[in-house]
Each structure stands twice: as C-alpha cells, then as structure tokens.
Design a protein around this motif. Sequence first.
Motif, PDB file in Angstrom:
ATOM      1  N   GLU A  68       0.801  -1.230   0.000  1.00  0.00           N
ATOM      2  CA  GLU A  68       0.000   0.000   0.000  1.00  0.00           C
ATOM      3  C   GLU A  68       0.832   1.279   0.000  1.00  0.00           C
ATOM      4  O   GLU A  68       0.298   2.369   0.171  1.00  0.00           O
ATOM      5  N   THR A  69       2.126   1.128  -0.152  1.00  0.00           N
ATOM      6  CA  THR A  69       2.992   2.305  -0.177  1.00  0.00           C
ATOM      7  C   THR A  69       2.780   3.097  -1.470  1.00  0.00           C
ATOM      8  O   THR A  69       2.569   2.514  -2.520  1.00  0.00           O
ATOM      9  N   VAL A  70       2.831   4.430  -1.329  1.00  0.00           N
ATOM     10  CA  VAL A  70       2.639   5.296  -2.496  1.00  0.00           C
ATOM     11  C   VAL A  70       3.938   6.007  -2.851  1.00  0.00           C
ATOM     12  O   VAL A  70       4.531   6.652  -2.002  1.00  0.00           O
ATOM     13  N   TYR A  71       4.368   5.857  -4.077  1.00  0.00           N
ATOM     14  CA  TYR A  71       5.588   6.498  -4.554  1.00  0.00           C
ATOM     15  C   TYR A  71       5.261   7.522  -5.637  1.00  0.00           C
ATOM     16  O   TYR A  71       4.301   7.340  -6.388  1.00  0.00           O
ATOM     17  N   CYS A  72       6.060   8.574  -5.719  1.00  0.00           N
ATOM     18  CA  CYS A  72       5.901   9.521  -6.816  1.00  0.00           C
ATOM     19  C   CYS A  72       6.745   9.064  -7.996  1.00  0.00           C
ATOM     20  O   CYS A  72       7.898   8.684  -7.835  1.00  0.00           O
ATOM     21  N   MET A  73       6.152   9.105  -9.179  1.00  0.00           N
ATOM     22  CA  MET A  73       6.853   8.702 -10.392  1.00  0.00           C
ATOM     23  C   MET A  73       7.166   9.938 -11.215  1.00  0.00           C
ATOM     24  O   MET A  73       6.374  10.875 -11.267  1.00  0.00           O
ATOM     25  N   GLU A  74       8.295   9.915 -11.875  1.00  0.00           N
ATOM     26  CA  GLU A  74       8.655  11.052 -12.723  1.00  0.00           C
ATOM     27  C   GLU A  74       7.851  11.036 -14.018  1.00  0.00           C
ATOM     28  O   GLU A  74       7.736  12.026 -14.711  1.00  0.00           O
ATOM     29  N   THR A  75       7.310   9.875 -14.304  1.00  0.00           N
ATOM     30  CA  THR A  75       6.549   9.696 -15.538  1.00  0.00           C
ATOM     31  C   THR A  75       5.427  10.717 -15.687  1.00  0.00           C
ATOM     32  O   THR A  75       4.540  10.786 -14.842  1.00  0.00           O
ATOM     33  N   PRO A  76       5.450  11.503 -16.733  1.00  0.00           N
ATOM     34  CA  PRO A  76       4.363  12.471 -16.930  1.00  0.00           C
ATOM     35  C   PRO A  76       3.107  11.765 -17.428  1.00  0.00           C
ATOM     36  O   PRO A  76       3.185  10.686 -18.008  1.00  0.00           O
ATOM     37  N   ALA A  77       1.970  12.385 -17.195  1.00  0.00           N
ATOM     38  CA  ALA A  77       0.716  11.839 -17.696  1.00  0.00           C
ATOM     39  C   ALA A  77       0.672  12.039 -19.205  1.00  0.00           C
ATOM     40  O   ALA A  77       1.236  12.994 -19.727  1.00  0.00           O
ATOM     41  N   PRO A  78       0.028  11.139 -19.890  1.00  0.00           N
ATOM     42  CA  PRO A  78      -0.025  11.227 -21.349  1.00  0.00           C
ATOM     43  C   PRO A  78      -0.867  12.413 -21.784  1.00  0.00           C
ATOM     44  O   PRO A  78      -1.804  12.797 -21.096  1.00  0.00           O
ATOM     45  N   GLY A  79      -0.535  12.967 -22.922  1.00  0.00           N
ATOM     46  CA  GLY A  79      -1.231  14.151 -23.386  1.00  0.00           C
ATOM     47  C   GLY A  79      -2.637  13.893 -23.890  1.00  0.00           C
ATOM     48  O   GLY A  79      -3.583  14.536 -23.483  1.00  0.00           O
ATOM     49  N   GLU A  80      -2.767  12.897 -24.730  1.00  0.00           N
ATOM     50  CA  GLU A  80      -3.998  12.775 -25.489  1.00  0.00           C
ATOM     51  C   GLU A  80      -5.025  11.769 -24.965  1.00  0.00           C
ATOM     52  O   GLU A  80      -4.727  10.601 -24.774  1.00  0.00           O
ATOM     53  N   PHE A  81      -6.184  12.238 -24.720  1.00  0.00           N
ATOM     54  CA  PHE A  81      -7.331  11.398 -24.416  1.00  0.00           C
ATOM     55  C   PHE A  81      -8.477  11.934 -25.253  1.00  0.00           C
ATOM     56  O   PHE A  81      -8.788  13.121 -25.153  1.00  0.00           O
ATOM     57  N   ASN A  82      -9.088  11.116 -26.062  1.00  0.00           N
ATOM     58  CA  ASN A  82     -10.173  11.681 -26.850  1.00  0.00           C
ATOM     59  C   ASN A  82     -11.490  11.634 -26.100  1.00  0.00           C
ATOM     60  O   ASN A  82     -12.124  10.607 -25.951  1.00  0.00           O
ATOM     61  N   VAL A  83     -11.867  12.795 -25.573  1.00  0.00           N
ATOM     62  CA  VAL A  83     -13.111  12.951 -24.832  1.00  0.00           C
ATOM     63  C   VAL A  83     -14.223  13.330 -25.821  1.00  0.00           C
ATOM     64  O   VAL A  83     -13.935  13.804 -26.909  1.00  0.00           O
ATOM     65  N   PRO A  84     -15.481  13.124 -25.435  1.00  0.00           N
ATOM     66  CA  PRO A  84     -16.614  13.418 -26.329  1.00  0.00           C
ATOM     67  C   PRO A  84     -16.689  14.891 -26.719  1.00  0.00           C
ATOM     68  O   PRO A  84     -16.109  15.746 -26.050  1.00  0.00           O
ATOM     69  N   GLU A  85     -17.432  15.177 -27.756  1.00  0.00           N
ATOM     70  CA  GLU A  85     -17.722  16.544 -28.193  1.00  0.00           C
ATOM     71  C   GLU A  85     -18.130  17.421 -27.025  1.00  0.00           C
ATOM     72  O   GLU A  85     -18.964  17.008 -26.213  1.00  0.00           O
ATOM     73  N   GLY A  86     -17.568  18.605 -26.942  1.00  0.00           N
ATOM     74  CA  GLY A  86     -18.010  19.557 -25.931  1.00  0.00           C
ATOM     75  C   GLY A  86     -17.254  19.452 -24.620  1.00  0.00           C
ATOM     76  O   GLY A  86     -17.359  20.318 -23.766  1.00  0.00           O
ATOM     77  N   PHE A  87     -16.507  18.384 -24.452  1.00  0.00           N
ATOM     78  CA  PHE A  87     -15.709  18.216 -23.234  1.00  0.00           C
ATOM     79  C   PHE A  87     -14.315  18.784 -23.470  1.00  0.00           C
ATOM     80  O   PHE A  87     -13.728  18.571 -24.524  1.00  0.00           O
ATOM     81  N   LYS A  88     -13.813  19.516 -22.458  1.00  0.00           N
ATOM     82  CA  LYS A  88     -12.488  20.111 -22.592  1.00  0.00           C
ATOM     83  C   LYS A  88     -11.562  19.579 -21.505  1.00  0.00           C
ATOM     84  O   LYS A  88     -11.844  19.717 -20.310  1.00  0.00           O
ATOM     85  N   THR A  89     -10.466  18.967 -21.898  1.00  0.00           N
ATOM     86  CA  THR A  89      -9.522  18.383 -20.937  1.00  0.00           C
ATOM     87  C   THR A  89      -8.556  19.438 -20.413  1.00  0.00           C
ATOM     88  O   THR A  89      -7.963  20.177 -21.178  1.00  0.00           O
ATOM     89  N   ASN A  90      -8.422  19.519 -19.089  1.00  0.00           N
ATOM     90  CA  ASN A  90      -7.426  20.415 -18.514  1.00  0.00           C
ATOM     91  C   ASN A  90      -6.193  19.663 -18.031  1.00  0.00           C
ATOM     92  O   ASN A  90      -5.087  19.986 -18.391  1.00  0.00           O
ATOM     93  N   LYS A  91      -6.431  18.659 -17.190  1.00  0.00           N
ATOM     94  CA  LYS A  91      -5.283  17.855 -16.780  1.00  0.00           C
ATOM     95  C   LYS A  91      -5.689  16.421 -16.478  1.00  0.00           C
ATOM     96  O   LYS A  91      -6.865  16.127 -16.292  1.00  0.00           O
ATOM     97  N   VAL A  92      -4.692  15.578 -16.460  1.00  0.00           N
ATOM     98  CA  VAL A  92      -4.935  14.156 -16.282  1.00  0.00           C
ATOM     99  C   VAL A  92      -4.178  13.665 -15.052  1.00  0.00           C
ATOM    100  O   VAL A  92      -2.996  13.957 -14.901  1.00  0.00           O
TER     101      VAL A  92
END
Lengths: 134, 134
Positions: B99-123
């Motif tokens: 159950e230990t939580v570590y921080c990863m340097e890995t950035p979140a991926p840029g692209e997620f195709n959300v439905p029409e009208g939805f605006k992605t700010n962060k992942v």
Amino acid sequence: MKEVDYKQLLEQKGLKKTKVRMTLIRHFVHLDHAQSYSDLQAALVKELDKSTLYRNLTSFEQAGIIHRINDHSGVAKYAFGESPIEGDDHAHFVCECCETVYCMETPAPGEFNVPEGFKTNKVQTIIRGICADC
Amino acid sequence: MKEVDYKQLLEQKGLKKTKVRMTLIRHFVHLDHAQSYSDLQAALVKELDKSTLYRNLTSFEQAGIIHRINDHSGVAKYAFGESPIEGDDHAHFVCECCETVYCMETPAPGEFNVPEGFKTNKVQTIIRGICADC
DNA sequence: TTGTAAATGCAACTCGGTTGCATTTATATT
DNA sequence: AATATAAATGCAACCGAGTTGCATTTACAA
C-alpha cells in the motif's frame, strides 16, 4: 431497459427483488453521471436507511450492476454498469465546474516506464476539465 | 538538505519556524514515499495535535513544500516536494502489496479523446502494481 | 522589551462509512 | 395458501478523517 428487466437483472445476480433495490436500479439507469452517497440520499428522499444504502451499493458493485468511482474528491461515487472495458479500468472525467463525474470509453494508456523492480498491473486515470453542460 | 536549510525554506515561504514545522519537514525529507495523517501520527509519537497537523499540512502544501496525493484508498497522503513536473501532475504508484505510495517522474499522457463539448485540462494517474520492496 | 499576528492545543463538531442486532420481507417448500 | 428460513431492512451506536471556534502561547519585528 424495462421494469421487468430490472427484476431479471437482480435474479440473475442472485439478489432478492426488494423495494429499495428496485428504486436504486431505476435511479441509476437513467443517469449519465456518477452519484455519491449524499447525491443518492438527496435524490431518493423517500425513507432510505444509510446502512441499507451502503450495503446495497456494495452488493450491486460486487454483482457488477454498478461500479465505484474515486474521483479525487474524497467521497466515493457510483455509476450504472460494470467497467465498460471488461476487467480493465476506464477513465473518469471530472468536471471542474459542476463536479459531475462521467465515465469515458477511452482506455487507459498502456505504457508507463516505472523504475527498476516496479511492476505495473493497472492504470487508473482521472481526467479533469469542463464538461459539455458547463 | 541540512537543518539550516529547513529554516530557510520556511522563511522563504513566509512561514514561521516552529517546533512542529521543523519536526514535520525533517520527517518528510528523509522519506521516499507518501504519508497519511495516521502514518504521521504514528511516526511522530511526540504530542502532535490533530488540527495543528492538518493546518500545517495545508500550509506546507500551499507553500509547495509537500504535495497531496489521492491514491484511491480514501485517505489523503502527503509527500515531500512540489509536483516534480512543474505545474503539471506526475503519476503516483501504489503498491498493491504494501500500500505504499511512490511519486513517479513519468508524466501523464497528453492525449485522451473525450466526447464533443468536453475540454480536458489535466490528467491524474494512479499506477497500481508491485513495488521493488515487495 | 514589548506588541502583535500567527501558531498551537483543545474540545466539539461534521460527514462518509461500518457494525451489531432485532425485526421484517422475499421466496422456496409444503 | 401457509409456513419456514435466509436474506434484507432499519436503527442506534460507533469509527476515523478532516474542520472549526476559541483561548493560550509563541515567533519575530519594532
């Protein structure tokens, strides 16, 4: 989905058809976004006991009728249906304006390079942004 | 990082150098994984008031000394340092064994195709798996 | 040294969620 | 239809995370 189907759905999962459960299913079915405990309490004004509600949410989840979502709000939310992408996790979209949580069909990305010795099993994703209604 | 630096860190952020804060920083600095409220209470056995602790966690977070993590456990956890990828969110790795939580340097991926009208700010991403210690 | 704002400690509270137990209800069996 | 039984319900009491108001103490600047 018709009334009759709800009954069948319950039977099929080995759950008895009770008033509370029918009310709950009926409520979940016609919603496009996730509901927290307090959302449910507010929506189903009828006398609805706290522990009964939680116990049913749990058994519905185990039966795959609903699934639990953890947006990062601190409270669990529930939405109709099993995780769309069977077994795997689908992404959840949290609207930063109205706090509504939607299920996205978008699958989580496969590759994350974790450090030596770390083994990735699954990836859970919350997308934050503005929904179509806001 | 030396004792003297902790003091400077606090001054620089406009926070007074108090006993509680020094204890807290000292504790966070030499840890490689995230701590929940109860982890902190257990580790810092010395008399440490609940509200004082929470208030300091909040001000440390605002100052960017630590950052808050929501793995999907229901309780918030805190780790030293600002989000490594400035502004953006980094992924967190939750070990399914300890159950230990570590921080990863890995950035979140840029692209997620959300439905029409939805605006992605962060992942925001939680990676589940087995850590190097397990 | 002293004034002041900020930090602390304490108690009381909220809220999500759980548990034990007595009562009720759905359903299978007769 | 009557009944037996296991499961579902309702209630109260509880737990743990996190918050708030307030009186007291402390850091630090004048």
